[in-house]
Design a protein around this motif. Sequence first.
Motif, short mmCIF file in Angstrom:
data_model
loop_
_atom_site.label_atom_id
_atom_site.label_comp_id
_atom_site.label_asym_id
_atom_site.label_seq_id
_atom_site.Cartn_x
_atom_site.Cartn_y
_atom_site.Cartn_z
N GLU A 82 0.85 -1.18 0.00
CA GLU A 82 0.00 0.00 0.00
C GLU A 82 0.89 1.24 0.00
O GLU A 82 2.10 1.15 0.28
CB GLU A 82 -0.93 -0.02 1.21
N PRO A 83 0.34 2.41 -0.32
CA PRO A 83 1.19 3.61 -0.41
C PRO A 83 2.01 3.87 0.85
O PRO A 83 3.15 4.34 0.76
CB PRO A 83 0.17 4.74 -0.65
N LEU A 124 1.02 -1.76 9.08
CA LEU A 124 0.49 -0.43 8.76
C LEU A 124 -0.61 -0.48 7.71
O LEU A 124 -1.09 0.57 7.27
CB LEU A 124 1.64 0.46 8.26
N MET A 125 -1.02 -1.66 7.30
CA MET A 125 -2.02 -1.82 6.26
C MET A 125 -3.35 -1.15 6.64
O MET A 125 -3.79 -1.21 7.79
CB MET A 125 -2.25 -3.31 6.01
N ARG A 126 -4.02 -0.54 5.63
CA ARG A 126 -5.29 0.14 5.87
C ARG A 126 -6.46 -0.50 5.14
O ARG A 126 -7.61 -0.18 5.43
CB ARG A 126 -5.18 1.60 5.44
N THR A 127 -6.21 -1.36 4.16
CA THR A 127 -7.30 -2.00 3.43
C THR A 127 -8.14 -2.83 4.38
O THR A 127 -7.61 -3.63 5.16
CB THR A 127 -6.76 -2.86 2.28
N ASN A 182 -10.61 -12.22 -17.57
CA ASN A 182 -10.86 -11.87 -16.17
C ASN A 182 -9.54 -11.89 -15.43
O ASN A 182 -8.60 -12.61 -15.81
CB ASN A 182 -11.85 -12.86 -15.54
N ILE A 183 -9.45 -11.10 -14.38
CA ILE A 183 -8.25 -11.03 -13.54
C ILE A 183 -8.68 -11.31 -12.10
O ILE A 183 -9.60 -10.67 -11.58
CB ILE A 183 -7.57 -9.66 -13.64
N ILE A 184 -8.03 -12.27 -11.47
CA ILE A 184 -8.38 -12.70 -10.13
C ILE A 184 -7.32 -12.18 -9.16
O ILE A 184 -6.17 -12.61 -9.18
CB ILE A 184 -8.48 -14.24 -10.03
N HIS A 185 -7.73 -11.23 -8.32
CA HIS A 185 -6.80 -10.60 -7.37
C HIS A 185 -6.84 -11.33 -6.03
O HIS A 185 -7.92 -11.57 -5.48
CB HIS A 185 -7.17 -9.14 -7.16
N LEU A 186 -5.68 -11.69 -5.53
CA LEU A 186 -5.57 -12.18 -4.16
C LEU A 186 -5.09 -11.02 -3.30
O LEU A 186 -3.99 -10.49 -3.52
CB LEU A 186 -4.62 -13.36 -4.07
N VAL A 187 -5.93 -10.60 -2.35
CA VAL A 187 -5.75 -9.34 -1.64
C VAL A 187 -5.65 -9.59 -0.14
O VAL A 187 -6.51 -10.26 0.46
CB VAL A 187 -6.93 -8.38 -1.92
N ILE A 188 -4.62 -9.03 0.47
CA ILE A 188 -4.47 -9.05 1.92
C ILE A 188 -5.21 -7.85 2.50
O ILE A 188 -5.02 -6.71 2.03
CB ILE A 188 -2.98 -9.02 2.31
N ALA A 189 -6.04 -8.10 3.52
CA ALA A 189 -6.79 -7.02 4.16
C ALA A 189 -7.06 -7.38 5.61
O ALA A 189 -6.95 -8.54 6.01
CB ALA A 189 -8.10 -6.76 3.42
N LYS A 190 -7.41 -6.37 6.40
CA LYS A 190 -7.77 -6.58 7.81
C LYS A 190 -9.29 -6.62 7.93
O LYS A 190 -10.00 -5.89 7.25
CB LYS A 190 -7.19 -5.45 8.67
N GLY A 194 -13.01 -6.68 14.00
CA GLY A 194 -12.98 -7.55 15.17
C GLY A 194 -11.64 -8.19 15.44
O GLY A 194 -11.44 -8.81 16.48
N GLY A 195 -10.71 -8.05 14.50
CA GLY A 195 -9.39 -8.64 14.68
C GLY A 195 -8.39 -7.60 15.16
O GLY A 195 -8.65 -6.40 15.12
N PRO A 196 -7.24 -8.02 15.64
CA PRO A 196 -6.21 -7.07 16.06
C PRO A 196 -5.71 -6.24 14.89
O PRO A 196 -5.70 -6.70 13.74
CB PRO A 196 -5.10 -7.98 16.62
N ASP A 197 -5.31 -5.01 15.17
CA ASP A 197 -4.88 -4.08 14.12
C ASP A 197 -3.39 -4.27 13.82
O ASP A 197 -2.60 -3.33 13.88
CB ASP A 197 -5.17 -2.64 14.54
N ASN A 198 -3.03 -5.51 13.52
CA ASN A 198 -1.66 -5.83 13.16
C ASN A 198 -1.69 -7.08 12.27
O ASN A 198 -2.75 -7.47 11.78
CB ASN A 198 -0.79 -6.04 14.40
N LEU A 199 -0.54 -7.70 12.07
CA LEU A 199 -0.49 -8.86 11.18
C LEU A 199 -1.39 -10.00 11.63
O LEU A 199 -1.85 -10.80 10.80
CB LEU A 199 0.96 -9.36 11.05
#
Length: 596
Positions: free
Chosen positions: A166-167, A175-178, A207-215, A218-223
Motif C-alpha cells: 500500500e502507499p 500499517l495496512m489500511r485496506t 478476467n483477472i483474479i486478485h488475491l488481496v491481503i486485508a484486515k 474484530g481482529g487485532p490491528d496488526n499482522l
Amino acid sequence: MTTYTAPVVDMEFIFQDILDLYQYKNLPGFQDTSPDIVSAILREGAKVTEEVFHPLNQSGDAEGCQWQNGEVTTPQGFKQAYKTYVDGGWNGLTADPEYGGQGMPYVLGLAINEMLVSANHGLAAYPGLTQGAIEALQAHASDVLKQTYLPKLISGEWSGTMNLTEPQCGTDLNLMRTRATKSTDGSYRLTGTKIFISSGEHDITDNIIHLVIAKTEGGPDNLKGVSLFLVPKFLPNGAGAPGERNGVRCGSIEHKMGIHGNSTCEMIYEDAVGYLVGHEFKGMRAMFTMMNAARLGVSVQGICHSEASYQNAAIYARERLQGRSVSGVKNQDQAADPIIVHPDVRRMLMTSRAFNEGARALALWIALQVDLAEKLPDEKARQDAHDLLDLLTPVIKAFFTDKGYEYTNTNMQIFGGHGYVVETGMEQYVRDCRITQIYEGANGIHGLDLVGRKLPANGGRAAQLFLSTLQSFIETHRNNAAMAEFIGPLGQAMDHLQQATLWLMENAAKSPDHAAASSMEYLSLMAHTAMAYMWNRMALAALNGMDSGKGNQKFYRNKLITARFYMARMLPDILSHLERLKSGADCMMALDAEDF
C-alpha cells in the motif's frame, strides 16, 4: 536486435546427471518424467520462448503499456503470444490434473519459467503471477472457490495477481489500511488501495483474479488481524463466465525503469466483493504460499538476465574487432583481433557463465525440494526437503538477483559504448533486471529473514542439515584424486560458513544490530558455499562423463573449465564476506542519523 537460445542441453545435464530426476518415478507427477519426455518438453518450451516470446522483447519495451480511463492496453503482439502459450498447455504444466493441469513436477516448471523470463520478462510476468495464485488457492481455498476459479486460471483463460503493498506500507504490513467487512451472504466487501501490483490490469485475459491481503473487523490491528481474499475483476455469472464488473479498478500504471511490457498498477478497491481464502486472521500463512513460490521465481530472474545478456555479449566479443592480443596476433587476415582474445573480456564472460550455470543447478536443486517436501512418502525425508527449501529460498532470492544484476551490467560493459545505446538491447536487460532486487521483498529483508528466522528455527535444524549434506559429499569423495581441486575449496568454504555461524551465535546475543549488520554477508557466504557444492557435483558428473568416453565430451570439458574458474576466481569472495561479517555493527551504526 538481441538473440536468445534456451540452455536446453545444460538443463538436460542437470536433470539427468545432477538431480537424477528419474529416480523419483514412483512419486506423483514424476511418472512421465523419462529423459525423452523431459527433453521433449524442454525443447518445445525453447521453441515458444525463442520464436514467440523473444521477438517481442524489445518492441514491447519500446511501446510499453498504455493506461486510459482505468483500462490497460498491452504492447502489440503480447495478447497473441500469450494465446499461443496457453493454447500449448504451458500455463497448466505443473498444476493439479483435477482442475485441468498436467501435474508435472514443479522443478520442470521452474526450468520453463527461466526460458520465458530470459526471452521476455515483461510478457512472462503475466502468466508468472498466475502460477502463484494457483498454488495459494490449491493449498488454502475452499472447494467451492477451487471449482470456480482454478480451471480458468490453470487454462490461462483468467490470470491472477498478488496484492500486498500500500502507499504507506511495503514490508511492514502492520500499517495496512485496506479493510474487509463481512456481508450477510458470507462474502466480504473490500475497501482500500494497493500499489505496485504486477499485471493488475491488462487486456490479455477475460478476467483477472486478485488475491488481496486485508484486515477484517474484530481482529487485532496488526499482522494477526490479516486475512486473504479472492477478488475477481468480473464476478462469474451462473455459467461461470465473466459477469458483473466488481468494485475494483486500476487508478494508474507506474512509469518504471524497466519491464515496460508489464503493467504495474495502482488498484483501488471500493466496496469490492471478495471471498475469504483459508481461515480468517490466517492471511499471511496463505499469502506466504504465493510469496514463497514467487520468490523462487524471482531468484531465477537474476539468472535469466545474466544468461540472456551473456549470450549476446559472447556473440559480440567473438565478432567485434578491436586491438591486438597481448600474447600475439590472433587474426592475421584482419586489422585487429576480436575482443574475446583479451583476458579482461574473458574475465567478464567467464564470471557470468560460471554464475549462470552454477546458479541454475542450485535453483533447480532447491526447486526439486518443493516436489519432495510434498510428495515423498517418508515424513522425515519430507521434513528435510522442507527445511532445505525454507533455509535456502531467501538465500538465492537475494544472492541471485544481486549477482544477476551485477553480471548483466558487466555483460553490457563488453559492448562498450554500443551497449549504452538502445539499438543493441543490452541496456534493456540492465533496466529489466534491476527490479528483481526489489520486489518480492527487497534483498536486505531476506538477509534479516535468514539470520533472524530461518537460521535459528527449530534449534538450527535446517542449517545443520545443509552442513551435513555438504560434509557427507566431502567425505564420500575426499580420496578421489581427480576431485581434489574441487573438494578442497568446498571444505574451506564450509569451514568459513561454520565460523560465521558461530560468530553470529556469540555476538547476536550481545546486540541485535550485530546480526542485522552482518546478515547480507552471511547470506552471501552461504550462497557461495551452496554454489561451490553444486559445482562440485557438476564437476564429478563431468569427470564421470569423460571417463566413460560417451556423451558430449566437449560439453564435459567446458563444464570442468568453468568449474575451475568458479573455484579459483569467484569462491574466494567468501574470505571478504567473513571479514566484513566479523566487523559487526559498531562502525556501521556509529554516525548519528542527522549526520547522514
